[in-house]
Design a protein around this motif. Structure first.
Motif, mmCIF file in Angstrom:
data_model
loop_
_atom_site.group_PDB
_atom_site.id
_atom_site.type_symbol
_atom_site.label_atom_id
_atom_site.label_comp_id
_atom_site.label_asym_id
_atom_site.label_seq_id
_atom_site.Cartn_x
_atom_site.Cartn_y
_atom_site.Cartn_z
ATOM 1 N N ALA A 203 -17.562 41.581 -27.999
ATOM 2 C CA ALA A 203 -17.500 40.023 -27.977
ATOM 3 C C ALA A 203 -17.997 39.616 -26.711
ATOM 4 C CB ALA A 203 -15.997 39.687 -28.183
ATOM 5 N N LYS A 204 -18.406 38.525 -26.859
ATOM 6 C CA LYS A 204 -19.063 37.681 -25.440
ATOM 7 C C LYS A 204 -18.596 36.547 -25.309
ATOM 8 C CE LYS A 204 -22.288 41.050 -25.121
ATOM 9 N NZ LYS A 204 -22.201 42.183 -24.478
ATOM 10 N N SER A 205 -17.947 36.085 -26.285
ATOM 11 C CA SER A 205 -17.209 34.442 -26.023
ATOM 12 C C SER A 205 -15.866 34.658 -26.539
ATOM 13 C CB SER A 205 -18.068 33.476 -26.748
ATOM 14 O OG SER A 205 -19.487 33.469 -26.216
ATOM 15 N N ILE A 206 -15.010 33.864 -25.764
ATOM 16 C CA ILE A 206 -13.772 33.767 -26.328
ATOM 17 C C ILE A 206 -13.359 32.296 -26.173
ATOM 18 C CG2 ILE A 206 -11.068 34.142 -25.761
ATOM 19 C CD1 ILE A 206 -12.676 36.775 -26.448
ATOM 20 N N GLY A 207 -12.838 31.940 -27.551
ATOM 21 C CA GLY A 207 -12.128 30.557 -27.657
ATOM 22 C C GLY A 207 -10.592 30.466 -27.693
ATOM 23 N N ILE A 208 -10.133 29.387 -27.101
ATOM 24 C CA ILE A 208 -8.566 29.572 -27.371
ATOM 25 C C ILE A 208 -8.391 27.902 -27.562
ATOM 26 C CG2 ILE A 208 -6.268 29.434 -25.941
ATOM 27 C CD1 ILE A 208 -7.418 31.656 -24.498
ATOM 28 N N ARG A 209 -7.896 27.559 -28.752
ATOM 29 C CA ARG A 209 -7.728 26.074 -29.088
ATOM 30 C C ARG A 209 -6.177 25.992 -29.602
ATOM 31 N NH1 ARG A 209 -8.773 22.951 -34.126
ATOM 32 N NH2 ARG A 209 -9.514 24.964 -35.032
ATOM 33 N N TYR A 210 -5.536 24.643 -29.314
ATOM 34 C CA TYR A 210 -4.193 24.416 -29.392
ATOM 35 C C TYR A 210 -4.157 23.480 -30.644
ATOM 36 C CZ TYR A 210 0.590 22.802 -29.424
ATOM 37 O OH TYR A 210 1.882 22.305 -29.759
ATOM 38 N N LYS A 226 0.351 25.729 -33.186
ATOM 39 C CA LYS A 226 -0.490 27.012 -33.529
ATOM 40 C C LYS A 226 -1.459 27.237 -32.111
ATOM 41 C CE LYS A 226 -0.390 26.877 -38.483
ATOM 42 N NZ LYS A 226 -1.051 26.746 -39.660
ATOM 43 N N LEU A 227 -1.550 28.326 -31.797
ATOM 44 C CA LEU A 227 -2.430 28.684 -30.712
ATOM 45 C C LEU A 227 -3.636 29.744 -31.485
ATOM 46 C CD1 LEU A 227 -3.319 28.376 -27.874
ATOM 47 C CD2 LEU A 227 -2.299 30.395 -27.409
ATOM 48 N N LEU A 228 -5.020 29.110 -31.218
ATOM 49 C CA LEU A 228 -5.877 30.067 -31.924
ATOM 50 C C LEU A 228 -6.607 30.634 -30.860
ATOM 51 C CD1 LEU A 228 -5.137 28.092 -34.431
ATOM 52 C CD2 LEU A 228 -7.500 27.702 -34.891
ATOM 53 N N ILE A 229 -6.542 32.008 -30.958
ATOM 54 C CA ILE A 229 -7.339 32.890 -30.048
ATOM 55 C C ILE A 229 -8.626 33.530 -30.894
ATOM 56 C CG2 ILE A 229 -7.335 34.860 -28.395
ATOM 57 C CD1 ILE A 229 -4.218 34.227 -28.498
ATOM 58 N N SER A 230 -9.857 33.192 -30.557
ATOM 59 C CA SER A 230 -11.028 33.518 -31.313
ATOM 60 C C SER A 230 -11.792 34.379 -30.618
ATOM 61 C CB SER A 230 -11.667 32.353 -32.072
ATOM 62 O OG SER A 230 -10.772 31.531 -32.714
ATOM 63 N N ASN A 231 -12.869 35.119 -31.025
ATOM 64 C CA ASN A 231 -13.898 35.808 -30.564
ATOM 65 C C ASN A 231 -14.906 36.338 -31.503
ATOM 66 O OD1 ASN A 231 -14.118 38.641 -31.403
ATOM 67 N ND2 ASN A 231 -11.797 38.407 -31.049
ATOM 68 N N ASP A 232 -16.134 36.508 -30.850
ATOM 69 C CA ASP A 232 -17.103 36.550 -31.579
ATOM 70 C C ASP A 232 -17.763 38.036 -31.724
ATOM 71 O OD1 ASP A 232 -18.306 37.156 -29.089
ATOM 72 O OD2 ASP A 232 -19.944 35.609 -29.078
ATOM 73 N N GLY A 233 -16.773 38.907 -31.911
ATOM 74 C CA GLY A 233 -17.040 40.183 -31.772
ATOM 75 C C GLY A 233 -17.153 40.672 -33.242
ATOM 76 N N TYR A 284 -16.732 31.479 -34.656
ATOM 77 C CA TYR A 284 -16.384 32.815 -34.153
ATOM 78 C C TYR A 284 -16.162 33.761 -35.439
ATOM 79 C CZ TYR A 284 -15.352 30.218 -29.992
ATOM 80 O OH TYR A 284 -15.308 29.767 -28.817
ATOM 81 N N ASN A 285 -16.107 35.153 -35.288
ATOM 82 C CA ASN A 285 -15.823 36.204 -36.263
ATOM 83 C C ASN A 285 -14.389 36.430 -36.417
ATOM 84 O OD1 ASN A 285 -18.640 35.989 -36.670
ATOM 85 N ND2 ASN A 285 -19.047 37.733 -35.217
ATOM 86 N N VAL A 286 -13.558 36.372 -35.528
ATOM 87 C CA VAL A 286 -12.175 36.838 -35.591
ATOM 88 C C VAL A 286 -11.425 35.899 -34.805
ATOM 89 C CG1 VAL A 286 -10.547 38.664 -35.071
ATOM 90 C CG2 VAL A 286 -12.965 39.401 -35.694
ATOM 91 N N THR A 287 -10.299 35.334 -35.598
ATOM 92 C CA THR A 287 -9.369 34.353 -34.858
ATOM 93 C C THR A 287 -8.007 35.131 -35.220
ATOM 94 O OG1 THR A 287 -10.703 32.679 -35.281
ATOM 95 C CG2 THR A 287 -8.150 32.126 -35.166
#
Length: 295
Positions: A203-210, A226-233, A284-287
């Motif tokens: 992964a190169k990018s991490i996204g955190i959204r509430y 809900k807290l969403l922790i996403s990545n593009d791995g 993203y690819n995974v959350t």
């Protein structure tokens, strides 16, 4: 009169068609939920648009029920793996301990030193010691320290975690006022486990959204959403999605397979649950979703 009769006939036909089409919609929904149950996928969330108010209420209840079953399964799965891990580590250590003791005694015997037997006995001792360390490392699966709970500002907390990984592109979308009641140290370990897995998945990018909970919008009492922790791995294949929280399951050659399972246990002790989103956040690819297990 003929025109009126024709008009009524057309209305009756259209009404019958609308009712038939609506019933087909309900039948398709029922089939989708049956498929979800058949595959033990309780994360289904079917839309309520186009339903009558009674049907909408029923669908919302079914959506909530599926979510509640998923959380209950997570609790039961963790408890089952904890019991199994306790039994396995206890039995394995009962076997390893005498092997270590006896092999050490032989290695300390001057008659064994510099003989052809020394190398073999040392191999037995080193192997048993390595296995003992391996088993000991897994005991933390059932010996988690009690959490020391406090209120944390989630934005500040996430930014402090992000500072540990400056090589990643971070996108943190959190209101400054959002708070979470948790053990700071244990929660940090959960975040590190998730981010570490993402980095290992390139992964190169991490996204955190509430996402605010509906209870908070309708009440003066704050409720964690809900807290969403996403990545593009790398994408997690469907056949592996249900196994990633199983202790010791890993697709990496050097992986221990306890990071996500341990993270789920840590959060359950704090009244929260960790799960993999059925559909990742856009871009993203995974959350992963972190939320209260009471919602």
């Amino acid at each position: 009169m003929i025109i009126v009769a024709i008009l009524f006939s057309v209305i009756a036909i259209l009404s019958a068609f609308a009712v038939y089409r609506h019933q087909c919609l309900l039948r398709d929904r029922a089939e989708l939920m049956r498929d979800a149950m058949r595959h033990r996928d309780f994360s289904f969330h079917l839309p309520t648009k186009g339903l009558l108010f009674g049907e909408r209420a029923l669908q919302e209840t079914l959506n909530y029920m599926g979510h509640a079953i998923e959380k209950l399964e997570a609790h039961n799965e963790v408890e089952a793996w904890q019991r199994l891990t306790r039994v396995l580590t206890h039995e394995i250590m009962n076997v390893i301990a005498p092997i270590q003791s006896i092999s050490q005694a032989y290695l300390s015997n001057p008659e064994i030193k510099d003989t052809p037997y020394e190398e073999g006995i040392r191999a037995i001792h080193d192997s048993s010691s390595g296995l003992a360390e391996f088993v000991s490392s897994y005991r933390k699966m059932t010996q988690l320290q009690p959490p020391v709970m406090s209120h944390l500002y989630l934005g500040d907390f996430c930014r402090s975690v992000a500072s540990l990984y400056p090589e990643l592109n971070w996108k943190i979308e959190l209101p400054d006022t959002v708070m979470i009641y948790a053990d700071s140290g244990l929660l940090r370990q959960v975040f590190i486990n998730i981010i570490k897995n993402a980095v290992e998945a390139e992964a190169k990018s991490i996204g955190i959204r509430y996402i605010e909970s509906s209870a908070s919008r309708l009440s003066d009492t704050p409720s964690f959403g809900k807290l969403l922790i996403s990545n593009d791995g790398h994408v997690i294949p469907d056949e592996m999605a249900r196994e990633i929280f199983i202790p010791f399951f890993t697709t990496k050659q050097s992986g221990s397979g306890i990071g996500l399972s341990l993270s789920r246990q840590i959060l359950l002790k704090q009244g929260m649950i960790l799960r993999l989103a059925e559909r990742p956040a856009r871009g993203y690819n995974v959350t992963f979703i972190l939320e209260s297990d009471k919602t």
